[in-house]
Design a protein around this motif. Structure first.
Motif, short mmCIF file in Angstrom:
data_model
loop_
_atom_site.label_atom_id
_atom_site.label_comp_id
_atom_site.label_asym_id
_atom_site.label_seq_id
_atom_site.Cartn_x
_atom_site.Cartn_y
_atom_site.Cartn_z
N LYS A 255 8.45 -2.93 -14.57
CA LYS A 255 9.87 -2.08 -13.99
C LYS A 255 10.11 -2.79 -12.76
O LYS A 255 9.16 -3.60 -11.81
CB LYS A 255 8.89 -1.59 -13.26
CG LYS A 255 9.92 -0.27 -12.75
CD LYS A 255 9.09 1.09 -11.99
CE LYS A 255 10.49 2.39 -11.15
NZ LYS A 255 9.89 3.48 -10.97
N GLN A 256 10.87 -3.32 -12.98
CA GLN A 256 12.00 -4.30 -12.35
C GLN A 256 12.92 -3.61 -11.64
O GLN A 256 13.90 -3.15 -12.92
CB GLN A 256 12.37 -5.59 -13.43
CG GLN A 256 12.64 -6.45 -12.17
CD GLN A 256 11.17 -7.34 -12.12
OE1 GLN A 256 10.67 -7.60 -12.44
NE2 GLN A 256 11.59 -7.95 -10.08
N SER A 257 13.12 -3.47 -10.66
CA SER A 257 14.79 -3.10 -9.66
C SER A 257 14.42 -3.60 -8.44
O SER A 257 15.66 -3.62 -7.30
CB SER A 257 14.24 -1.58 -9.35
OG SER A 257 12.79 -1.87 -8.47
N GLY A 258 14.88 -5.43 -9.37
CA GLY A 258 15.61 -5.97 -7.98
C GLY A 258 14.25 -6.52 -6.96
O GLY A 258 13.44 -5.12 -6.38
N GLY A 259 14.57 -7.68 -6.50
CA GLY A 259 12.86 -7.69 -5.31
C GLY A 259 11.36 -7.52 -6.27
O GLY A 259 11.50 -8.56 -7.64
N ALA A 260 10.42 -7.54 -5.93
CA ALA A 260 9.15 -7.10 -6.49
C ALA A 260 9.34 -6.31 -6.95
O ALA A 260 9.46 -4.57 -6.78
CB ALA A 260 8.37 -7.38 -5.42
N GLY A 261 8.80 -6.36 -8.48
CA GLY A 261 8.59 -5.04 -9.24
C GLY A 261 7.03 -4.38 -9.44
O GLY A 261 5.85 -5.01 -8.73
N GLN A 262 6.85 -3.93 -10.54
CA GLN A 262 5.69 -3.91 -11.13
C GLN A 262 5.03 -4.05 -12.40
O GLN A 262 6.28 -3.77 -13.25
CB GLN A 262 5.10 -1.87 -11.33
CG GLN A 262 5.16 -1.59 -9.63
CD GLN A 262 5.85 -0.05 -10.17
OE1 GLN A 262 5.36 0.72 -11.04
NE2 GLN A 262 6.52 0.86 -8.92
N PHE A 263 4.18 -4.25 -12.23
CA PHE A 263 3.20 -5.46 -13.77
C PHE A 263 1.86 -4.74 -13.39
O PHE A 263 1.28 -5.85 -12.90
CB PHE A 263 4.02 -6.60 -14.22
CG PHE A 263 3.50 -6.98 -14.92
CD1 PHE A 263 3.61 -7.31 -16.66
CD2 PHE A 263 2.00 -7.66 -15.40
CE1 PHE A 263 3.57 -8.18 -17.28
CE2 PHE A 263 1.60 -8.62 -16.23
CZ PHE A 263 2.09 -8.50 -17.44
N ALA A 264 1.55 -4.53 -14.64
CA ALA A 264 -0.19 -4.88 -14.98
C ALA A 264 0.28 -4.32 -16.98
O ALA A 264 0.73 -3.53 -17.53
CB ALA A 264 -0.72 -2.96 -14.78
N ALA A 265 -1.05 -5.18 -17.28
CA ALA A 265 -1.40 -4.90 -18.79
C ALA A 265 -3.33 -4.27 -18.86
O ALA A 265 -3.85 -5.49 -18.15
CB ALA A 265 -1.65 -6.09 -19.37
N LEU A 266 -3.12 -3.22 -19.82
CA LEU A 266 -4.12 -3.27 -19.91
C LEU A 266 -5.04 -3.09 -21.27
O LEU A 266 -3.92 -2.76 -22.85
CB LEU A 266 -4.85 -1.57 -18.80
CG LEU A 266 -4.73 -1.76 -17.59
CD1 LEU A 266 -4.73 -0.27 -16.97
CD2 LEU A 266 -5.82 -2.14 -17.08
N GLN A 267 -6.04 -3.92 -21.65
CA GLN A 267 -6.84 -3.18 -22.85
C GLN A 267 -8.04 -2.94 -23.36
O GLN A 267 -9.03 -3.02 -22.10
CB GLN A 267 -6.73 -4.82 -23.99
CG GLN A 267 -7.07 -5.06 -25.06
CD GLN A 267 -6.83 -6.22 -25.83
OE1 GLN A 267 -6.20 -6.90 -25.06
NE2 GLN A 267 -7.73 -6.71 -26.65
N GLY A 268 -8.34 -1.48 -23.97
CA GLY A 268 -9.14 -0.92 -24.01
C GLY A 268 -8.67 -0.09 -25.61
O GLY A 268 -8.60 -0.11 -26.48
N TYR A 269 -10.15 1.04 -25.10
CA TYR A 269 -10.52 1.89 -25.53
C TYR A 269 -10.75 3.36 -25.19
O TYR A 269 -11.42 3.21 -24.50
CB TYR A 269 -11.28 1.79 -27.24
CG TYR A 269 -12.35 1.39 -26.66
CD1 TYR A 269 -13.17 2.12 -27.18
CD2 TYR A 269 -13.19 0.45 -26.38
CE1 TYR A 269 -14.47 2.28 -26.69
CE2 TYR A 269 -14.63 -0.36 -26.13
CZ TYR A 269 -15.68 0.60 -26.19
OH TYR A 269 -16.48 0.63 -25.81
#
Length: 748
Positions: A549-563
């Protein structure tokens, strides 16, 4: 000769003689508590003459009628009154107007009395499964119990539930076979059921003199004498020699009693093998030892309604059930972890039933009264005095005890103090059911073991008909009922904005709706009952989700892998960290688990909660600037939804165990009616004029059954319903369609 007796006895013969065993047994019974706790003799004498017991059974087994007789014979009440208030008064322990109208116990009631110099605290519990929490919290604080069984119906569905509850809390019990004056009564069949269905070793200590209309007394197998109950209310016990026609049966049942005891008690087994004389005191001691070990239950007999066998049951309570010092009561204490300066761990400690120790007590039941909140308390250790300052170990708040009372149903007696082993009540304290109170003078971070609270299975949408004048009372009533009853839940539906009440069944919720009208003058509009469905998965499914999520300035980033995968029991939910390396910093794991548990609240098929699922996190990615807890929580929620849809999700419906009793002439019609409701007939039996049907029926099919049953049996049938488990719903298409329409309407 039984192999177990011989095997045990041979090992013992090399070490002790029978006489040594007898003297050891006598000493252990009288001095066990003193040796264990090193209590003052005055305190020990008081405890040895103290019993805390509960009376539990299937609905309509005669618990309240039995309690009424106990109170009368012990001099606690001056006259006997009947259940349902047929005489305009009603049983003492059914103090609520609704209880007297319906003839059932809704809330457990406490009282105290004395018998032969012994103080007995009694809690009379409901028999209907909808009020099972009352039985749970009573058994949590009691030292012994009476399991009451109907002499005709025997072990029924709620009997099995009560048995599980007694075993859960390790409560020793005596068994009382009641209603032997009814047509079709057969105590020997009931004892066989106790052993087969409850898995409990049991043997009779009484033989009924006559059955049904001919019931006139009981034979004491141990003392070998006949007991008759004379007087207008059976208050005078007359002892006579055993009638000749019962001599053979007495010899047979006495031999069976001793053989059964020999199987569960080493001492009596040793004496039996050596053919040593076995006295009446030897038998009493063996019964007491085996009962306290919960390996045996003595079976007493009679009819409370016909005033037969109640005084001998009181003798059995005193002789065979434990006093407070003979129960091992545990508490959890927070201590510093060994080798650590800031880590805390919980350890179990055993409490001493000693009034001179620091106070530890448990609030196990709450009631609203005209004087404020009434809190029922079991004192495990120490002395509670009026005016004392206490610490609630959950809230850490310091509170004062303004009033201390002893309960007699809805009557109160002011007392100045209450000691270890006793049950009393306090006024004016704000707390929750299950809170632990300790002395403010010597506070310890301690809590008693928690109470088992079953999940709600049925919901209703409710709102006051006159919102302007009733909303304040409506809110007050809901808050009170939630505090008093942990199985009564309230929440607001976020989409419909309706107030939803949830409980253990149709009757449970009907009672609370009726109580709001009577006690708070709130007339409710009640929506259609809603079934608490669940969702789960049947396949393993992987997820690999990246949240950006990018809305100008610091955004949000997270990636997860599993089951995601199903758990073995199909009920529990688990979160597992299987990360290798530091691709996802450990500090984000709580946020990931929080997201997983948020996602469980709403399944993708019908919007109902998800159960029986495990989430395993194997890998992930972070961004040095944009990764934060919110990002990982959102990634967890979306990853869950991605995998859930691919894991062959299914809808589960609650299935109930339904037991129906009615005259045998209606049995075929009843079986057909249950089959039409998609019920599975498990068992069908008939005893004389009455028959019983055991079945398993989806809860969604049971609405309106009480009216149908009355119609089919001309008002002669009755049924009980208890939650069994959630099972796969064969056709969830209607629920899925309703949920889709609801979501579509919400997006417009």
């Amino acid at each position: 000769m039984r192999f177990s007796i011989v095997q045990n006895a041979r090992a013992l013969l090399t070490r002790r003689s029978a006489s040594q065993w007898r003297s050891t047994a006598h000493r252990s019974l009288s001095n066990a508590a003193a040796v264990a706790n090193e209590q003052p003799s005055a305190d020990l004498d008081r405890l040895e003459r103290h019993r805390n017991i509960g009376i539990s059974a299937h609905i309509d087994s005669g618990k309240t009628t039995l309690t009424e007789r106990i109170l009368f014979y012990t001099g606690r009440i001056g006259a006997i009154h009947e259940v349902k208030g047929k005489d305009g008064v009603g049983a003492k322990m059914d103090s609520m107007e609704l209880e007297r109208e319906k003839g059932i116990t809704i809330a457990s009631a406490a009282t105290h009395t004395t018998w032969d110099g012994n103080t007995i605290n009694i809690i009379d519990t409901p028999g209907h499964v909808d009020f099972t929490i009352e039985v749970e919290r009573a058994l949590r604080v009691l030292d012994g119990a009476i399991l009451v069984l109907c002499g005709v119906s025997g072990v029924q569905s709620q009997s099995l539930t009560v048995d599980r509850q007694m075993k859960r809390y390790g409560v020793p019990r005596v068994t009382f076979i009641n209603k032997l004056d009814r047509s079709g009564a057969n105590p020997w069949k009931i004892i066989d059921q106790v052993q087969a269905k409850l898995g409990l070793r049991a043997a009779a200590v009484h033989i009924p003199i006559g059955l049904e209309d001919d019931l006139s007394g009981v034979i004491d197998i141990i003392h070998e004498e006949a007991l008759y109950y004379d007087g207008p209310n059976g208050e005078s016990v007359r002892k006579e020699p055993v009638p000749a026609e019962y001599q053979e049966l007495l010899a047979e049942k006495r031999k069976l009693l001793i053989e059964t005891l020999a199987d569960v008690d080493e001492i009596i087994g040793d004496m039996f093998l050596m053919e040593s004389p076995i006295s009446t005191q030897d038998i009493h001691d063996a019964i007491r030892r085996a009962t306290l070990e919960k390996s045996f239950s003595p079976v007493l007999m009679g009819s409370a309604l016909k005033n037969t066998g109640v005084q001998t049951l009181l003798d059995g309570i005193v002789q065979y059930l434990p006093n407070p010092s003979e129960r091992r009561n545990l508490a959890l204490v927070q201590v510093m972890k060994e080798g650590s300066e800031d880590e805390v761990e919980e350890k179990q400690v055993t409490l001493a039933s000693d009034s001179s120790e620091s106070l530890v007590s448990l609030a196990f039941k709450l009631e609203e009264s005209r004087y404020g909140q009434l809190t029922y308390v079991r004192i495990y250790q120490g002395t509670l005095k009026k005016g004392d300052y206490l610490i609630n170990t959950r809230t850490r708040k310091k509170v004062k005890v303004p009033r201390l009372v002893r309960m007699h149903s809805n009557d109160m007696e002011e007392i100045s103090e209450s000691q270890a082993g006793d049950i009393c009540a306090m006024f004016g304290l704000e707390c929750a059911s299950g809170d632990t109170f300790v002395s403010a003078e010597k506070p310890v971070s301690m809590s008693m073991e928690s109470l088992f609270v079953p999940d709600a299975v049925m919901s209703l949408a409710v709102e006051p008909k006159k919102k302007s004048t009733s909303s304040a009372n409506f809110t007050k009533a809901l808050n009170r009922f939630c505090r008093e009853d942990p199985t009564f839940r309230v929440h607001m539906d976020p989409e419909s904005k309706q107030t939803i009440i949830s409980g253990m069944g149709e009757l449970h919720l009907q009672i609370y709706v009726e109580r709001m009208l009577r006690e708070y003058k709130v007339d409710l509009e009640v929506g259609a009952p809603r079934v608490n469905y669940r969702e789960t998965i049947t396949n393993r499914s992987n997820f690999n989700y990246t949240h950006k999520k990018q809305s100008g300035g610091a955004g949000q980033f997270a990636a997860l892998q599993g089951y995601l995968e199903a758990t073995k029991d199909g009920v529990s939910v688990e979160f597992k960290n299987a990360l290798i390396g530091n691709n996802v910093p450990p500090g984000f794991l709580p946020a990931i688990e929080k997201g997983f548990r948020e996602a469980l609240a709403e399944g993708a098929l019908t919007g109902h909660p998800v159960q029986g699922i495990r989430m395993v996190i194997e890998d992930g990615k972070t961004h040095p600037v944009d990764s934060n807890e919110l990002a990982f929580r959102m990634a967890s929620i979306q990853g869950f939804r991605q995998a859930f849809n691919n894991a062959r999700p299914i809808v589960l419906e609650p299935v109930m165990r339904v037991d129906v009793e009615a005259p045998t002439e209606y049995q075929g019609t009843l079986i057909g009616g249950l089959s039409r409701r998609k019920g599975v007939i498990v068992n069908s039996t008939s005893t004389g004029e009455y028959g019983a049907i055991e079945s398993e029926v989806p809860l969604g099919q049971m609405f309106g059954y009480s009216t149908e049953l009355r119609s089919m049996t001309q008002g002669k049938g009755e049924y009980t319903m208890e939650y069994l488990q959630h099972r796969k719903l064969s056709d969830p298409s209607e629920l899925i369609e309703v949920y889709r329409e609801k979501k579509a309407a919400g997006r417009k």
